[in-house]
Design an enzyme around this catalytic site. Structure first.
Site, PDB file in Angstrom:
ATOM      1  N   LEU A  19       0.841  -1.196   0.000  1.00  0.00           N
ATOM      2  CA  LEU A  19       0.000   0.000   0.000  1.00  0.00           C
ATOM      3  C   LEU A  19       0.878   1.248   0.000  1.00  0.00           C
ATOM      4  O   LEU A  19       1.715   1.439   0.879  1.00  0.00           O
ATOM      5  CB  LEU A  19      -0.921   0.008   1.221  1.00  0.00           C
ATOM      6  CG  LEU A  19      -1.839  -1.210   1.363  1.00  0.00           C
ATOM      7  CD1 LEU A  19      -2.873  -0.964   2.447  1.00  0.00           C
ATOM      8  CD2 LEU A  19      -2.517  -1.548   0.040  1.00  0.00           C
ATOM      9  N   ALA A  20       0.677   2.061  -1.019  1.00  0.00           N
ATOM     10  CA  ALA A  20       1.536   3.240  -1.166  1.00  0.00           C
ATOM     11  C   ALA A  20       0.799   4.384  -1.850  1.00  0.00           C
ATOM     12  O   ALA A  20       1.391   5.186  -2.567  1.00  0.00           O
ATOM     13  CB  ALA A  20       2.781   2.868  -1.976  1.00  0.00           C
ATOM     14  N   GLY A  22      -1.128   6.664  -0.167  1.00  0.00           N
ATOM     15  CA  GLY A  22      -1.350   7.795   0.745  1.00  0.00           C
ATOM     16  C   GLY A  22      -0.479   8.989   0.402  1.00  0.00           C
ATOM     17  O   GLY A  22       0.509   8.890  -0.331  1.00  0.00           O
ATOM     18  N   ARG A  26       2.719  14.760   6.262  1.00  0.00           N
ATOM     19  CA  ARG A  26       3.586  15.184   7.364  1.00  0.00           C
ATOM     20  C   ARG A  26       5.078  15.160   7.018  1.00  0.00           C
ATOM     21  O   ARG A  26       5.897  15.666   7.775  1.00  0.00           O
ATOM     22  CB  ARG A  26       3.318  14.318   8.604  1.00  0.00           C
ATOM     23  CG  ARG A  26       2.063  14.756   9.338  1.00  0.00           C
ATOM     24  CD  ARG A  26       1.809  13.884  10.542  1.00  0.00           C
ATOM     25  NE  ARG A  26       1.252  12.587  10.167  1.00  0.00           N
ATOM     26  CZ  ARG A  26       1.264  11.506  10.946  1.00  0.00           C
ATOM     27  NH1 ARG A  26       1.832  11.558  12.126  1.00  0.00           N
ATOM     28  NH2 ARG A  26       0.723  10.383  10.538  1.00  0.00           N
ATOM     29  N   LYS A  33       6.299  10.315  -0.306  1.00  0.00           N
ATOM     30  CA  LYS A  33       6.846   9.750   0.935  1.00  0.00           C
ATOM     31  C   LYS A  33       7.584   8.438   0.710  1.00  0.00           C
ATOM     32  O   LYS A  33       8.699   8.252   1.214  1.00  0.00           O
ATOM     33  CB  LYS A  33       5.721   9.545   1.959  1.00  0.00           C
ATOM     34  CG  LYS A  33       6.201   8.862   3.216  1.00  0.00           C
ATOM     35  CD  LYS A  33       5.223   8.970   4.345  1.00  0.00           C
ATOM     36  CE  LYS A  33       4.128   7.948   4.266  1.00  0.00           C
ATOM     37  NZ  LYS A  33       3.350   7.897   5.526  1.00  0.00           N
ATOM     38  N   LYS A 357      38.192  11.922 -13.477  1.00  0.00           N
ATOM     39  CA  LYS A 357      36.814  11.837 -13.968  1.00  0.00           C
ATOM     40  C   LYS A 357      36.782  11.156 -15.325  1.00  0.00           C
ATOM     41  O   LYS A 357      37.588  11.502 -16.188  1.00  0.00           O
ATOM     42  CB  LYS A 357      36.211  13.242 -14.092  1.00  0.00           C
ATOM     43  CG  LYS A 357      34.763  13.236 -14.523  1.00  0.00           C
ATOM     44  CD  LYS A 357      34.404  14.355 -15.490  1.00  0.00           C
ATOM     45  CE  LYS A 357      34.908  14.044 -16.889  1.00  0.00           C
ATOM     46  NZ  LYS A 357      34.451  15.020 -17.903  1.00  0.00           N
ATOM     47  N   ASN A 383      53.852   7.997 -14.890  1.00  0.00           N
ATOM     48  CA  ASN A 383      54.095   8.868 -13.742  1.00  0.00           C
ATOM     49  C   ASN A 383      53.503  10.241 -14.052  1.00  0.00           C
ATOM     50  O   ASN A 383      53.929  10.916 -14.990  1.00  0.00           O
ATOM     51  CB  ASN A 383      55.593   8.999 -13.463  1.00  0.00           C
ATOM     52  CG  ASN A 383      55.811   9.751 -12.165  1.00  0.00           C
ATOM     53  OD1 ASN A 383      55.795   9.174 -11.086  1.00  0.00           O
ATOM     54  ND2 ASN A 383      55.979  11.068 -12.264  1.00  0.00           N
ATOM     55  N   ASN A 392      40.702  19.446 -20.693  1.00  0.00           N
ATOM     56  CA  ASN A 392      39.792  18.642 -21.523  1.00  0.00           C
ATOM     57  C   ASN A 392      38.634  19.449 -22.074  1.00  0.00           C
ATOM     58  O   ASN A 392      37.878  18.976 -22.882  1.00  0.00           O
ATOM     59  CB  ASN A 392      39.261  17.454 -20.713  1.00  0.00           C
ATOM     60  CG  ASN A 392      38.507  17.898 -19.473  1.00  0.00           C
ATOM     61  OD1 ASN A 392      38.839  18.927 -18.866  1.00  0.00           O
ATOM     62  ND2 ASN A 392      37.509  17.140 -19.079  1.00  0.00           N
ATOM     63  N   SER A 411      56.291  17.794 -13.902  1.00  0.00           N
ATOM     64  CA  SER A 411      55.446  18.616 -13.042  1.00  0.00           C
ATOM     65  C   SER A 411      54.818  19.761 -13.827  1.00  0.00           C
ATOM     66  O   SER A 411      55.442  20.331 -14.720  1.00  0.00           O
ATOM     67  CB  SER A 411      56.274  19.202 -11.903  1.00  0.00           C
ATOM     68  OG  SER A 411      56.778  18.157 -11.113  1.00  0.00           O
TER      69      SER A 411
HETATM   70  C1  UD1 Z   1      -3.525   1.552   9.627  1.00  0.00           C
HETATM   71  C2  UD1 Z   1      -4.443   0.531  10.299  1.00  0.00           C
HETATM   72  C3  UD1 Z   1      -4.109   0.456  11.791  1.00  0.00           C
HETATM   73  C4  UD1 Z   1      -2.666   0.133  11.984  1.00  0.00           C
HETATM   74  C5  UD1 Z   1      -1.798   1.137  11.259  1.00  0.00           C
HETATM   75  C6  UD1 Z   1      -0.355   0.744  11.302  1.00  0.00           C
HETATM   76  C7  UD1 Z   1      -6.469   0.603   8.991  1.00  0.00           C
HETATM   77  C8  UD1 Z   1      -7.865   1.096   8.943  1.00  0.00           C
HETATM   78  N1  UD1 Z   1      -5.808   0.922  10.077  1.00  0.00           N
HETATM   79  O1  UD1 Z   1      -3.893   2.804  10.174  1.00  0.00           O
HETATM   80  O2  UD1 Z   1      -4.915  -0.536  12.407  1.00  0.00           O
HETATM   81  O3  UD1 Z   1      -2.351   0.128  13.375  1.00  0.00           O
HETATM   82  O4  UD1 Z   1      -2.166   1.222   9.876  1.00  0.00           O
HETATM   83  O5  UD1 Z   1       0.438   1.724  10.722  1.00  0.00           O
HETATM   84  O6  UD1 Z   1      -6.019  -0.052   8.097  1.00  0.00           O
HETATM   85  N2  UD1 Z   1      -3.175   3.734   2.068  1.00  0.00           N
HETATM   86  C9  UD1 Z   1      -3.523   3.568   0.746  1.00  0.00           C
HETATM   87  N3  UD1 Z   1      -4.776   3.922   0.340  1.00  0.00           N
HETATM   88  C10 UD1 Z   1      -5.697   4.420   1.186  1.00  0.00           C
HETATM   89  C11 UD1 Z   1      -5.337   4.570   2.551  1.00  0.00           C
HETATM   90  C12 UD1 Z   1      -4.084   4.208   2.961  1.00  0.00           C
HETATM   91  O7  UD1 Z   1      -2.714   3.137  -0.062  1.00  0.00           O
HETATM   92  O8  UD1 Z   1      -6.795   4.709   0.733  1.00  0.00           O
HETATM   93  C13 UD1 Z   1      -1.832   3.343   2.504  1.00  0.00           C
HETATM   94  C14 UD1 Z   1      -1.037   4.520   3.054  1.00  0.00           C
HETATM   95  O9  UD1 Z   1      -0.274   5.117   2.040  1.00  0.00           O
HETATM   96  C15 UD1 Z   1      -0.173   3.848   4.100  1.00  0.00           C
HETATM   97  C16 UD1 Z   1      -0.976   2.658   4.561  1.00  0.00           C
HETATM   98  O10 UD1 Z   1      -1.945   2.430   3.564  1.00  0.00           O
HETATM   99  O11 UD1 Z   1       1.032   3.361   3.559  1.00  0.00           O
HETATM  100  C17 UD1 Z   1      -1.634   2.900   5.902  1.00  0.00           C
HETATM  101  O12 UD1 Z   1      -2.537   3.965   5.797  1.00  0.00           O
HETATM  102  P1  UD1 Z   1      -2.744   4.983   6.971  1.00  0.00           P
HETATM  103  O13 UD1 Z   1      -3.783   5.943   6.577  1.00  0.00           O
HETATM  104  O14 UD1 Z   1      -1.439   5.499   7.443  1.00  0.00           O
HETATM  105  O15 UD1 Z   1      -3.378   4.000   8.066  1.00  0.00           O
HETATM  106  P2  UD1 Z   1      -3.363   4.232   9.614  1.00  0.00           P
HETATM  107  O16 UD1 Z   1      -4.398   5.221   9.938  1.00  0.00           O
HETATM  108  O17 UD1 Z   1      -1.996   4.478  10.078  1.00  0.00           O
END
Ligand code: UD1
Ligand code: CA
Length: 469
Positions: A19-20, A22, A26, A33, A357, A383, A392, A411
């Site tokens: 999952l990536a 988000g 922050r 991220k 280089k 040498n 260059n 030299s």
């Molecule tokens: C989630 C868990 C929580 C756990 C925590 C650990 C859920 C509802 N909660 O909460 O129980 O303790 O992770 O870190 O799953 N992401 C997506 N698509 C989305 C939402 C999230 O790809 O629609 C990805 C985010 O980029 C992230 C990961 O999922 O890498 C976790 O999402 P995040 O919103 O941080 O979940 P938490 O609220 O931390």
């Protein structure tokens, strides 16, 4: 014991979903991220590497925010699906279904921003999940704030409550969900389809726990050796912590493999770096990127080596080596700078304030003091006198300098490229060489001219009696 990096045979048909999608607000960063490097590797690629080590296939990343940038950086090491809009972790995993389809029996869910789990821990999770609909990676934290809490009854996992929805009593629970789980694929897909949105509009992956419990299915749970393994990275402070964790692990791995670190705390070796046995690393030394160091080398103090290959028994002191290739027993520094494309052959010595280089320096050659070799090819046993420069760059284009074997460069010689010096040629101190120099010829002056009688013909005459042409 199993090497943590050896790839498991794909006996179980486990697919991975990372999952990536988000936003990572922050981090306060223009860079997505999951592309921030931890110990020299983007965190998403750490996670992908773990999945690969576990034998997962396929490995699918769910991307959303800055999806194109993430895709490009990750290249073709991963498959991608796009999640738009981002409706929660459950919704995110559901997007990966077509990419995994019926090709996998089980699914391992990982987070792209949580790169610290070890392969050992994830292996035990997969074991705990064997034959079960669901298994969770959990951890006991002294400060569980922000995480979903694991609810147990008689020791068995029966629920998972998100912090925002937790009562005072539930918030007091120290066992949290890491976000990592494995599930049987058919069970996962059917149950994901029945998820209901929470008041914030999101579909929670974690609701699967309640479903499994209601169906009376036993839920596996595994804890890592170190709670830090579940840490997710949301801000720069956590990024710093994660870097420290991976560098510390690398130090321990290196020492276990026979590398001496004189001051582990000031030695920073990136995750992908390889270092041979009996190499000694002095304080304040950084080995970064895809660097490979041979055996019996001595590196540092005060040295930075990036994306470079060093053969056995090289010595690099107080120097910067980037994108360079060094054969065996090369000596570098103090205060040398090897830049991309520097190819240094065996037994070369590059001393004080030598810069190289995009050049080949032949075996046994020496440039001990103040020199710049750019876009040059030097033969063996050359040498390079103090202050030698390859000129260059003419302000528009770069030109090549070619120096034969056994050349002696006096030299302060300026080699105005394009220019070539034949084998055994010599230049006088301060020569400005603007034309090619014949083999064995001595040239001096500005611009440099051949010195009569100090060239091949004279030498040929001298050697004739001994039967040489
Ligand atoms: C989630 C868990 C929580 C756990 C925590 C650990 C859920 C509802 N909660 O909460 O129980 O303790 O992770 O870190 O799953 N992401 C997506 N698509 C989305 C939402 C999230 O790809 O629609 C990805 C985010 O980029 C992230 C990961 O999922 O890498 C976790 O999402 P995040 O919103 O941080 O979940 P938490 O609220 O931390
Ligand atoms: Ca999070």
């Amino acid at each position: 014991m199993k090497d943590s990096d050896s790839i498991d045979p794909p006996e179980q048909c486990v697919g991975a979903v990372i999952l990536a999608a988000g936003q990572g607000t922050r981090m306060r960063s223009a860079l997505p991220k999951v592309l921030h490097p931890v110990a020299g590797r983007p965190m998403l690629l750490h996670v992908a590497h773990l999945a690969r080590v576990l034998g997962c296939q396929p490995i699918v990343a769910v991307v959303g925010h800055q999806a194109e940038q993430v895709r490009q950086a990750a290249g073709d090491s991963l498959a991608f699906v796009e999640q738009s809009p981002q409706l929660g972790t459950g919704h995110a995993v559901a997007q990966a279904r077509p990419a995994l389809a019926d090709r996998v029996e089980r699914v391992l869910v990982l987070y792209g921003d949580a790169p610290l789990a070890t392969a050992e821990t994830l292996r035990s999770l997969l074991q705990a999940g064997a034959g079960r609909a669901l298994a969770l990676l959990t951890a006991e934290l002294s400060n569980p704030r922000g995480y979903g809490r694991i609810v147990r009854a008689e020791g068995r996992v029966v629920g998972l409550v998100e912090e925002a929805e937790a009562s005072e009593a539930i918030r007091a629970i120290g066992e949290v969900f890491s976000g990592v789980l494995c599930a049987e694929a058919p069970w996962l897909w059917t149950h994901l389809a029945t998820l209901q949105p929470h008041p914030n509009g999101e579909f929670y992956l974690t609701d699967l726990v309640r479903m499994a419990a209601l169906e009376g299915l036993p839920i596996g749970a595994v804890q890592p050796a170190q709670p830090e393994e579940i840490m997710g990275i949301n801000d720069r402070a956590q990024l710093a912590q994660a870097n420290q964790v991976l560098w510390e692990r690398k130090r321990r791995d290196l020492m276990a493999a026979g590398v001496t670190l004189l001051d582990p705390g000031s030695t920073f070796v990136d995750a992908e770096v390889l270092v041979g046995q009996d190499t000694i690393i002095h304080p304040n030394t950084y080995l970064r990127g895809r660097t490979v160091v041979g055996q019996g080398c001595e590196l540092g103090p005060g040295t930075l080596i990036q994306d470079s290959q060093l053969g056995d028994r090289c010595r690099v002191v107080m120097s910067v080596v980037e994108g360079a290739e060094l054969a065996e027993r090369v000596q570098v520094g103090p205060f040398a700078h090897l830049r991309p494309g520097a190819r240094i052959e065996a037994d070369v010595e590059l001393g004080n304030f030598s810069e190289v280089k995009a050049s080949v320096v032949g075996a046994g050659s020496k440039a001990h003091h103040f020199s710049y070799l750019g876009d040059a090819v030097l033969g063996k046993n050359v040498n390079v006198g103090a202050g030698t420069i390859t000129c260059n760059y003419d302000g528009v284009r770069k030109h090549r300098t070619v120096v034969g074997d056994n050349v002696f460069i006096g030299s302060d010689t300026m080699l105005v490229a394009p220019v070539a010096l034949g084998d055994g040629a010599r230049t006088g101190a301060g020569a400005v060489v603007t034309r090619d120099v014949a083999p064995e010829q001595l040239v001096v002056g500005v611009p440099a001219r051949p010195v009569p009688g100090k060239g091949k013909q004279a030498d040929a005459k001298e050697t004739e009696p001994r039967g040489q042409p």
